[in-house]
Design an enzyme around this catalytic site. Structure first.
Site: not given
Ligand code: NI
Length: 187
Positions: A51, A56, A100-101, A142-143, A146
Site C-alpha cells: 500500500g 508518503q 511501512c515504506l 494502515h493506509e 497515513h
C-alpha cells in the site's frame, strides 16, 4: 490518446513533516490527480509495498492505493484506489506485524480491527464500498492512518517504542531543518 509513462515518486521517510499532517480531501478529479494516482500505483509496486498513501510521497491529499495480494502472484496485480475514504464499521480485534515504506527496517505488532467496512471514491470518482478482513483490512487501516498523519509506530505500546529510538533517530536524520526528506536513508 497518448499513453503516459508513470513516474517513480520519492518516498518520504519518518521525520518528514508531510507524514504528520492531516491530509486534505480531493475536490476534483483532474487529469493531474489521475496521473498522480498512476504514479502512486507505479511507485507502490516498484518499492514492493502492499500500500502507499499520498502523504508518503509528499502530497497532503486523502488518497491511498493498496494491493495486499500481489505478492502471492505478481502477474495478478490488482491495485485498489481509495479517494476520500471513510470507515463505516469496525469489528473484532487482531494483532499482527506491520511495516511501512516510510519506516524501513521497522516491523512491530499492531492491534487493528479484524473486519472493516470502508467507503470512498475510486480513481474515476465513482463511489466504492469494501467489506473485508485479514490482510486487506489491515492494509486499509494502515493506509487510512497515513491520511490523518498517524504512523503505525504510534500504535505500538510506549514501552516497546523505547527500543526503536535509535532507528527512529537515524530515520529522522534524513530530513532537513524544515522537516523535508532530503534523501534515501544511508545505512
Ligand atoms: Ni505505511
Amino acid at each position: 490518446m497518448k499513453s503516459r509513462k508513470p513516474n517513480s515518486l520519492h518516498i518520504r521517510l519518518y521525520g518528514d513533516k508531510t507524514l504528520r499532517k492531516v491530509a486534505e480531501p480531493v475536490t476534483e478529479f483532474t487529469v493531474e490527480i489521475k496521473n498522480f494516482i498512476d504514479d502512486l500505483v507505479f511507485t507502490m509496486y516498484e518499492k514492493d509495498g502492499v500500500g502507499l498513501a499520498a502523504p508518503q510521497v509528499g502530497r497532503s491529499l486523502r488518497i491511498f492505493v493498496v494491493d495486499p495480494f500481489w505478492f502471492n502472484d505478481e502477474s495478478k496485480k490488482d491495485p485498489l484506489v481509495l479517494v476520500n475514504p471513510e470507515f463505516k464499521e469496525f469489528q473484532g480485534e487482531v494483532e499482527s506485524d506491520e511495516g511501512c515504506l516510510s519506516l524501513p527496517g521497522i516491523f512491530e505488532p499492531v492491534q487493528r480491527a479484524k473486519r472493516v467496512i470502508i467507503e470512498g471514491l475510486n480513481e474515476k470518482g465513482k463511489k466504492v464500498r469494501y467489506e473485508t478482513d485479514g490482510l486487506f483490512a489491515k492494509a486499509l487501516q494502515h493506509e487510512y492512518d497515513h491520511l490523518d498523519g498517524i504512523l503505525f509506530i504510534d500504535r505500538v505500546p510506549k514501552l516497546k517504542r523505547i527500543f526503536l529510538k535509535k532507528k527512529l533517530h537515524d530515520l529522522q536524520s534524513t530530513t532537513d531543518k524544515n522537516g523535508k526528506n532530503i534523501g534515501e536513508l544511508l545505512l
